[in-house]
Design an enzyme around this catalytic site. Structure first.
Site, PDB file in Angstrom:
ATOM      1  N   GLY A 266       1.427  -1.219  -0.436  1.00  0.00           N
ATOM      2  CA  GLY A 266       0.392   0.075   0.296  1.00  0.00           C
ATOM      3  C   GLY A 266       1.219   1.284  -0.476  1.00  0.00           C
ATOM      4  O   GLY A 266       0.403   1.796  -0.678  1.00  0.00           O
ATOM      5  N   PHE A 267       1.251   1.538   0.821  1.00  0.00           N
ATOM      6  CA  PHE A 267       2.688   2.180   0.925  1.00  0.00           C
ATOM      7  C   PHE A 267       1.904   4.024   0.983  1.00  0.00           C
ATOM      8  O   PHE A 267       2.690   4.761   0.409  1.00  0.00           O
ATOM      9  CB  PHE A 267       3.716   2.481  -0.075  1.00  0.00           C
ATOM     10  CG  PHE A 267       4.487   0.603  -0.192  1.00  0.00           C
ATOM     11  CD1 PHE A 267       5.256   0.218   0.636  1.00  0.00           C
ATOM     12  CD2 PHE A 267       3.940   0.151  -1.276  1.00  0.00           C
ATOM     13  CE1 PHE A 267       5.420  -1.083   0.417  1.00  0.00           C
ATOM     14  CE2 PHE A 267       4.599  -1.465  -1.235  1.00  0.00           C
ATOM     15  CZ  PHE A 267       5.088  -1.751  -0.196  1.00  0.00           C
ATOM     16  N   GLY A 494       1.172  -6.486   4.556  1.00  0.00           N
ATOM     17  CA  GLY A 494       2.517  -7.634   3.827  1.00  0.00           C
ATOM     18  C   GLY A 494       3.777  -7.256   4.558  1.00  0.00           C
ATOM     19  O   GLY A 494       4.957  -7.941   5.221  1.00  0.00           O
ATOM     20  N   PRO A 659      11.769 -10.252  14.865  1.00  0.00           N
ATOM     21  CA  PRO A 659      13.365  -9.466  14.470  1.00  0.00           C
ATOM     22  C   PRO A 659      13.331  -9.921  12.748  1.00  0.00           C
ATOM     23  O   PRO A 659      13.616  -9.164  11.624  1.00  0.00           O
ATOM     24  CB  PRO A 659      14.053 -10.761  15.032  1.00  0.00           C
ATOM     25  CG  PRO A 659      13.801 -10.646  16.632  1.00  0.00           C
ATOM     26  CD  PRO A 659      12.395 -10.592  16.055  1.00  0.00           C
ATOM     27  N   THR A 661      10.564 -10.204  10.560  1.00  0.00           N
ATOM     28  CA  THR A 661       9.542  -9.153   9.815  1.00  0.00           C
ATOM     29  C   THR A 661       9.291  -8.348  10.302  1.00  0.00           C
ATOM     30  O   THR A 661       9.446  -6.732   9.622  1.00  0.00           O
ATOM     31  CB  THR A 661       7.968  -9.588  10.242  1.00  0.00           C
ATOM     32  OG1 THR A 661       7.384  -9.639  11.318  1.00  0.00           O
ATOM     33  CG2 THR A 661       7.455 -10.329  10.128  1.00  0.00           C
ATOM     34  N   GLY A 728       5.396   1.771  15.639  1.00  0.00           N
ATOM     35  CA  GLY A 728       5.240   0.911  14.532  1.00  0.00           C
ATOM     36  C   GLY A 728       6.612   1.557  13.324  1.00  0.00           C
ATOM     37  O   GLY A 728       7.805   2.519  13.681  1.00  0.00           O
ATOM     38  N   GLY A 730       7.257   1.122   9.926  1.00  0.00           N
ATOM     39  CA  GLY A 730       6.214   0.410   8.078  1.00  0.00           C
ATOM     40  C   GLY A 730       7.298   2.052   7.322  1.00  0.00           C
ATOM     41  O   GLY A 730       8.182   1.421   6.666  1.00  0.00           O
ATOM     42  N   GLU A 731       7.309   3.161   7.893  1.00  0.00           N
ATOM     43  CA  GLU A 731       8.026   3.964   7.492  1.00  0.00           C
ATOM     44  C   GLU A 731       9.774   4.825   8.302  1.00  0.00           C
ATOM     45  O   GLU A 731      10.190   5.441   7.401  1.00  0.00           O
ATOM     46  CB  GLU A 731       6.659   5.185   7.614  1.00  0.00           C
ATOM     47  CG  GLU A 731       5.188   4.766   6.948  1.00  0.00           C
ATOM     48  CD  GLU A 731       4.247   5.776   6.821  1.00  0.00           C
ATOM     49  OE1 GLU A 731       4.547   6.389   6.118  1.00  0.00           O
ATOM     50  OE2 GLU A 731       3.770   5.064   8.270  1.00  0.00           O
TER      51      GLU A 731
HETATM   52 MO1  MOS Z   1       1.634   5.825   5.212  1.00  0.00          MO
HETATM   53  S1  MOS Z   1       2.695   6.480   3.455  1.00  0.00           S
HETATM   54  O1  MOS Z   1       1.036   6.284   5.488  1.00  0.00           O
HETATM   55  O2  MOS Z   1       0.460   4.237   4.536  1.00  0.00           O
END
Ligand code: MOS
Length: 764
Positions: A266-267, A494, A659, A661, A728, A730-731
């Site tokens: 998604g990103f 993912g 660790p 993921t 989190g 992810g970013e």
């Molecule tokens: Mo992220 S750019 O907050 O899906």
């Protein structure tokens, strides 16, 4: 700052903290490299994505896109399209039933953050080159695509704002930047800059970028009658998407079900509504058949927003010890007229460095382009490129090692809000990363290392990303066979959501992993927010934590009703979940298995449901993740080609829950950053506002050969103010990456590239 915000801040100050709650039973799964639970399904093709659901009687939609950036449709002729073989219906603004404007985050009718409020096919006005002007439904996808190409349209063309550079002359200050003040000032940074012994003053440019998830956007809409909609839609926000659809079609919320059990990346590009989904629902209702719209890669470029371009000035003044006496970070982004999303590039310096004086702010321009949206650490990834490049430049000016310069300006408390940090181990991350990378061996001078025609350099940069948490609901059901089912509408795109939450629930309830099932990706389950802002892990974790605490209380009250239970006299504080049951903390051998508690009580299951509160902790503490990014780059002396040779990412992101993921998340972010630094750029034709490179052949993302081995280390220190002590992640991985590359390239060549991507022409 709004009054509401001030009131909430006041309340937050007086309420006690929700401290991180320790899991009573030993952490058996959390912290372990548990394999992804959906891994086998994904590699064997068992996982179904939105376009793949077998639905009886399915017909297919294809979109025709405008070829002008601004104007009015003066004439549209669908005769040829309607006569083509297999055509069921052609929709244009002339025959499409009225729909409410899409409301990505239920902000009906208002320009909306990160989405678009354009009333597609309900208007003859064109706002960007690529706007849908017709939708063709046919018995096959190919026939629909062909007929879409036969739609003939003429426009009254108006002058469009297609160039970001030209639009800057008309920039305005936005009313807010993601709820924060658009400009912050302390002292007189201009005067401090003028009188400083050492300074840099640089302007940086970042281009627009487009989303390129491996799964292009797609939806299948199925109606039951005219008032019940089921939609398979690739979404980062099942509950929000369902609400938006209910709003657009005037349906009861509970009559819309959005399903997205698997999402192929998604990103940020699947966080809001992007037209294809509500057009799909509209068409399915009109033709009385299930409809699928699966966007081509080009289609994604035309109608799904990406990242704004930016132009940023960073000016820093320092005394001879390197102390920052002035810090100026200001500049511009672009948004469309139907959107309000000034991407927050000015956020990083609000939290990163001690500054004696500062001006930190941003302005925004309006352009005729598809609405910009959230993308891969919006704000922080482009903001850290500018800030961390400028600090690198200043380090050469001062002749101070770039890590040392950053450490000399580490703040005690948040430099803008003054709040204490909930957890900040950036120093430790740098120490770990420097050790691993061998930073000590790096020569201070530029152009000092060569290897067979290649100039070699090493650079560092700080990455940072906020800790966000959202109110989330979860339902927890304990069955009399000893299994537990957790339900929340959150998303798996993912990153390992289901795996980590299953680990969490198993530990929290003292169950084996295979006794826990985590259900998600369905808007009809209890509410979870957008899988965005790297917020999902801790948001869901807190809901699971609260639901589990409630479950323990209910089980205990069942046990207490029954004189035969060894827990009959126990209070909630006396017991802890362990070994598939509740046991006394003081005497761990005494207790009762869950199945026995249920059996005695004559129940087949016990169920609890909770909704967590707002993240008041973030009003009180400065809560962020940090990264120290280390890059070794090689630049070819003759061709200017840049290759990344080595990478170490050292992260400070609270406790690491898995660790395996987690490392994968960090690596993925760094790879996206390499794309941002070296190859990615959406190219607009300023004459027409058309994207010129809408394919993976022309829009270059990094491939295996572009990515070196990426070494990941992390501090793994629990944040006492977050669920499970985690952040989190992810970013955070992408942040700081582009600057680390630019800084390594500078160290190799002595050339400072300030406009991304760093292509060879800029180094020749
Ligand atoms: Mo992220 S750019 O907050 O899906």
């Amino acid at each position: 700052m709004s009054i509401m915000r001030r009131v909430i801040e006041r309340v937050a100050q007086v309420l006690p903290d929700r401290q991180q709650d320790e899991i009573h039973s030993a952490r058996r799964y959390l912290g372990q490299p548990v394999d992804r639970l959906d891994g086998v399904d994904k590699v064997t093709g068992g996982a179904r994505f939105s376009a793949e659901y077998p639905v009886e009687g399915l017909v297919y939609g294809a979109i025709a896109f405008s070829t002008i950036a601004k104007g009015v449709i003066s004439h549209i002729d669908t005769t040829a399209a309607a006569r083509a073989p297999g055509i069921i219906k052609v929709f244009t603004h002339l025959n499409t039933p009225a729909m409410k404007a899409p409301a990505p985050f239920s902000i009906g009718g208002e320009p909306s953050a990160g989405g678009s409020a354009v009333r597609i096919l309900n208007t003859d006005r064109i706002s960007w080159n690529g706007q849908p002007i017709a939708l063709v439904i046919a018995d096959t996808e190919e026939r629909a695509e062909h007929a879409a190409s036969l739609v003939a349209v003429t426009y009254t063309v108006e002058e469009a704002a297609t160039s970001f550079e030209r639009a800057i002359a008309h920039a305005v200050t936005p009313k807010d930047v993601l709820g924060e003040s658009p400009e912050l000032v302390k002292g007189d940074p201009d005067a401090a800059l003028r009188s400083a012994s050492h300074r840099v003053d640089l302007t940086f440019k970042t281009p627009p970028y487009n989303h390129n998830a491996i799964e292009p956007h797609a939806a299948i809409a199925v109606w039951e009658g005219n008032d019940r909609l089921t939609i398979f839609d690739t979404s980062q926000f099942t509950a929000g998407g369902a609400n938006s659809l209910a709003d657009i079609f005037g349906l009861k919320k509970e009559n819309v079900k959005l399903l997205a059990p698997f999402v192929g990346g998604g990103f940020g590009g699947k966080g809001t509504m992007w037209f294809y989904n509500h057009l799909c629902a509209m068409a399915a209702r009109e033709v009385g058949r299930p409809v699928r719209i699966a966007l081509s890669r080009k289609g994604v470029f035309r109608i799904v927003g990406g990242r704004t371009p930016s132009q940023q000035r960073v000016a820093i003044a320092a005394d001879s010890t390197g102390t920052f006496t002035a810090f100026i970070h200001e500049g511009f982004t672009a948004q469309s007229t139907d959107n309000h999303f000034p991407e927050q590039f000015s956020f990083p310096p609000r939290h990163l460095y001690a500054m004696q004086s500062y001006r930190i702010g941003q302005q925004v321009t309006n352009v005729n382009r598809v609405a910009n949206t959230f993308m891969r650490a919006p704000g922080e990834s482009i903001g850290t490129f500018a800030v961390e490049s400028a600090i690198d430049a200043l380090s050469y000016e001062l002749k101070i090692d770039p890590i040392e310069l950053r450490m000399r300006n580490e703040p005690e408390t948040d430099p803008v809000s003054g709040h204490p940090f909930s957890s900040r181990y950036l120093r430790e991350a740098y120490a770990m990363g420097a050790e691993r990378f061998g930073w000590r061996k790096r020569p201070a001078a530029v152009r000092a290392q060569r290897d067979r025609g290649w100039l070699i350099g090493q650079g560092v940069a700080t990455g940072t990303y906020p800790v966000y948490r959202m109110a989330t609901a979860a339902r927890l059901r304990l069955n009399d066979d000893g299994t537990v089912v957790i339900q929340t509408s959150c998303q798996e795109m993912g990153m390992g959501t289901a795996t980590v939450q299953t680990q969490h629930a198993a530990d929290r309830l003292g169950l084996p992993l295979d006794r826990v099932r985590f259900e998600y990706g369905d808007s009809s389950l209890p509410w979870a927010g957008v899988a965005g802002g790297s917020s999902q892990t801790i948001s869901v974790a807190l809901a699971v934590q609260d639901a589990a605490a409630k479950l323990v209380k209910e089980l205990l009250s069942l046990a207490r009703k029954n004189g035969g239970s060894p827990l009959a006299q126990a209070d909630a504080d006396d017991v802890q979940p362990a070994n598939s049951g509740l046991f006394l903390k003081a005497m761990p051998a005494i207790g009762e298995a869950y199945v026995d508690i249920l059996r005695r009580a004559g129940k087949t299951f016990v169920e609890t449901e909770v909704t967590t509160g707002m993240p008041l902790e973030s009003m009180k503490y400065s809560m962020h993740s940090y990264a120290a990014q280390f890059c070794e780059a090689a630049v070819h002396e003759e061709t200017g080609e840049v290759r990344i040779r080595r990478w170490v990412g050292a992260f400070d992101t609270g406790s690491i829950l898995n660790p395996k993921t987690a490392t994968s998340q960090f690596r993925g972010g760094i790879i996206m950053g390499i794309g941002m630094a070296l190859t990615e750029e959406t190219m607009f034709d300023d004459r027409t506002g058309r994207i010129m490179n809408p394919s993976l052949a022309e829009y270059h993302i990094p491939v295996q050969a572009d990515v070196p081995e990426i070494d990941i280390v992390y501090t793994d220190v629990a944040d006492p103010k977050t669920p499970l002590g985690a952040h989190g992640i992810g970013e955070i991985g992408i942040t700081g990456v582009a600057a680390a590359v630019a800084n390594a390239v500078y160290h190799a060549t002595g050339t400072r590239v300030t406009d991304l991507p760093i292509t060879l022409d800029k180094l020749l």
